[in-house]
Design an enzyme around this catalytic site. Sequence first.
Site, PDB file in Angstrom:
ATOM      1  N   SER A  98       0.795  -1.241   0.000  1.00  0.00           N
ATOM      2  CA  SER A  98       0.000   0.000   0.000  1.00  0.00           C
ATOM      3  C   SER A  98       0.824   1.287   0.000  1.00  0.00           C
ATOM      4  O   SER A  98       0.283   2.352  -0.259  1.00  0.00           O
ATOM      5  CB  SER A  98      -0.929   0.026   1.205  1.00  0.00           C
ATOM      6  OG  SER A  98      -2.093  -0.694   0.907  1.00  0.00           O
ATOM      7  N   LYS A 101       0.624   3.420  -2.985  1.00  0.00           N
ATOM      8  CA  LYS A 101      -0.551   4.256  -3.258  1.00  0.00           C
ATOM      9  C   LYS A 101      -0.213   5.750  -3.219  1.00  0.00           C
ATOM     10  O   LYS A 101      -0.811   6.556  -3.928  1.00  0.00           O
ATOM     11  CB  LYS A 101      -1.664   3.940  -2.249  1.00  0.00           C
ATOM     12  CG  LYS A 101      -2.229   2.535  -2.423  1.00  0.00           C
ATOM     13  CD  LYS A 101      -3.121   2.107  -1.257  1.00  0.00           C
ATOM     14  CE  LYS A 101      -3.688   0.704  -1.501  1.00  0.00           C
ATOM     15  NZ  LYS A 101      -4.410   0.152  -0.352  1.00  0.00           N
ATOM     16  N   TYR A 225      -1.765  -2.958 -11.058  1.00  0.00           N
ATOM     17  CA  TYR A 225      -1.851  -2.684  -9.620  1.00  0.00           C
ATOM     18  C   TYR A 225      -1.004  -3.669  -8.814  1.00  0.00           C
ATOM     19  O   TYR A 225      -0.308  -3.277  -7.876  1.00  0.00           O
ATOM     20  CB  TYR A 225      -3.325  -2.743  -9.182  1.00  0.00           C
ATOM     21  CG  TYR A 225      -3.524  -2.611  -7.697  1.00  0.00           C
ATOM     22  CD1 TYR A 225      -3.480  -1.368  -7.066  1.00  0.00           C
ATOM     23  CD2 TYR A 225      -3.769  -3.734  -6.900  1.00  0.00           C
ATOM     24  CE1 TYR A 225      -3.669  -1.252  -5.693  1.00  0.00           C
ATOM     25  CE2 TYR A 225      -3.960  -3.626  -5.529  1.00  0.00           C
ATOM     26  CZ  TYR A 225      -3.906  -2.382  -4.928  1.00  0.00           C
ATOM     27  OH  TYR A 225      -4.088  -2.269  -3.569  1.00  0.00           O
ATOM     28  N   TYR A 277      -4.105   3.280   7.768  1.00  0.00           N
ATOM     29  CA  TYR A 277      -5.413   2.610   7.732  1.00  0.00           C
ATOM     30  C   TYR A 277      -6.360   3.231   8.756  1.00  0.00           C
ATOM     31  O   TYR A 277      -6.270   4.405   9.065  1.00  0.00           O
ATOM     32  CB  TYR A 277      -5.270   1.098   7.956  1.00  0.00           C
ATOM     33  CG  TYR A 277      -4.238   0.432   7.089  1.00  0.00           C
ATOM     34  CD1 TYR A 277      -4.316   0.510   5.706  1.00  0.00           C
ATOM     35  CD2 TYR A 277      -3.189  -0.267   7.646  1.00  0.00           C
ATOM     36  CE1 TYR A 277      -3.381  -0.119   4.908  1.00  0.00           C
ATOM     37  CE2 TYR A 277      -2.245  -0.905   6.850  1.00  0.00           C
ATOM     38  CZ  TYR A 277      -2.346  -0.818   5.484  1.00  0.00           C
ATOM     39  OH  TYR A 277      -1.424  -1.425   4.704  1.00  0.00           O
ATOM     40  N   VAL A 295       1.011  -3.914   3.701  1.00  0.00           N
ATOM     41  CA  VAL A 295       0.884  -5.226   4.348  1.00  0.00           C
ATOM     42  C   VAL A 295       2.146  -6.100   4.264  1.00  0.00           C
ATOM     43  O   VAL A 295       2.189  -7.176   4.845  1.00  0.00           O
ATOM     44  CB  VAL A 295      -0.320  -6.049   3.826  1.00  0.00           C
ATOM     45  CG1 VAL A 295      -1.628  -5.460   4.282  1.00  0.00           C
ATOM     46  CG2 VAL A 295      -0.261  -6.223   2.318  1.00  0.00           C
TER      47      VAL A 295
END
Length: 341
Positions: A98, A101, A225, A277, A295
């Site tokens: 992540s 991102k 992705y 998160y 993660v």
Amino acid sequence: CYLKVCHTKLKAFSTFSIGESRETKGRTKGADTIVIRTQELLEELVEKARPFSAEGKVADYIPALKDQNPSDLAISIYTLENHSCYAGDHLKKFTLQSISKVITLALVLMDYGEDHVFSKVGMEPTGDPFNSIAKLETHKPSKPLNPMINAGALAVTNMIKGNTGMEKWERLIEFINHMTGDKVSYNEDVAYSELQTANLNRSLCYYMKQHGVITGNVEDLLVLYTKQCAVEMICVDLAKMGAVLANDGVDPESGREIITRDVARICKTFMVTCGMYNTSGEFAIKVGIPAKSGVSGGIMGAIPGKCGIGIFGPALDHVGNSSAGLKLLEMLSDEYSWSIF
Ligand code: GLN
């Protein structure tokens, strides 16, 4: 990267922007002494934080991540004067997951501008898990809440410019290489393993396609992705990327602007509000720095005007943040008074 680590370690630290630790505060010390002391302090804190990995668990929903060693822990700090310190298992490679991102968001914001990007993805934090589909259905018109959750990130990756998947990928990896100053690539096993099992992400995509949030072929988007999430590096590279953000988008190594100041500001703001998160609020209170986790157990920190941080500790807590990494950041932030609040 290893050479870069050695080289920067040997340089004398003339100025040291990370701030003074409690121990060195107020005392006149040579720059070299501060560096050595910082390196020693990092080693000490890594060993203090390492036992907290026992409280977490390595992610297993992406099968290839299962093999990571739960007790690994590494940190690097990359200062805006272009020096790096590191401790722990700092030569272990890990995937961004992540954390990527933030990077894709920066890229599409520079390509399309805020108005277009935020017409597809929102700016609000969520209390839901990162892979939740719930808000896509209840939010009218359907729009992912922010670019740091999976739905929002998939919508952002869908905007990367290029005529083919390969062109989009090359654009992204080139951008990442500019930030790290190193040549990094992706871990094919991790990407393939996620692609095979990404049915939740697949369903997010199909839902968003139905509602016009994304366009194009869903499988092609998932290939891009999962490659983006599988970009692999060591913690010094991650700290360097954090340093670019901490330095308002300017590469501390070359002095070149890689990300515009405005886009760097937006990225850091999302890191504060959504980066950790659905425990971003607690993290803001306990640590107080813009940070983004993944993660794989990675955490990228960007302390404005001071330094970038790269952490790797694959055992995760219940929301998906590195257990030992969180503890380490908490101790460091306390030691150096890093909270921006
Ligand atoms: N590749 C992962 C996924 O989409 C990234 C999630 C994460 O790091 N939180 O599930």
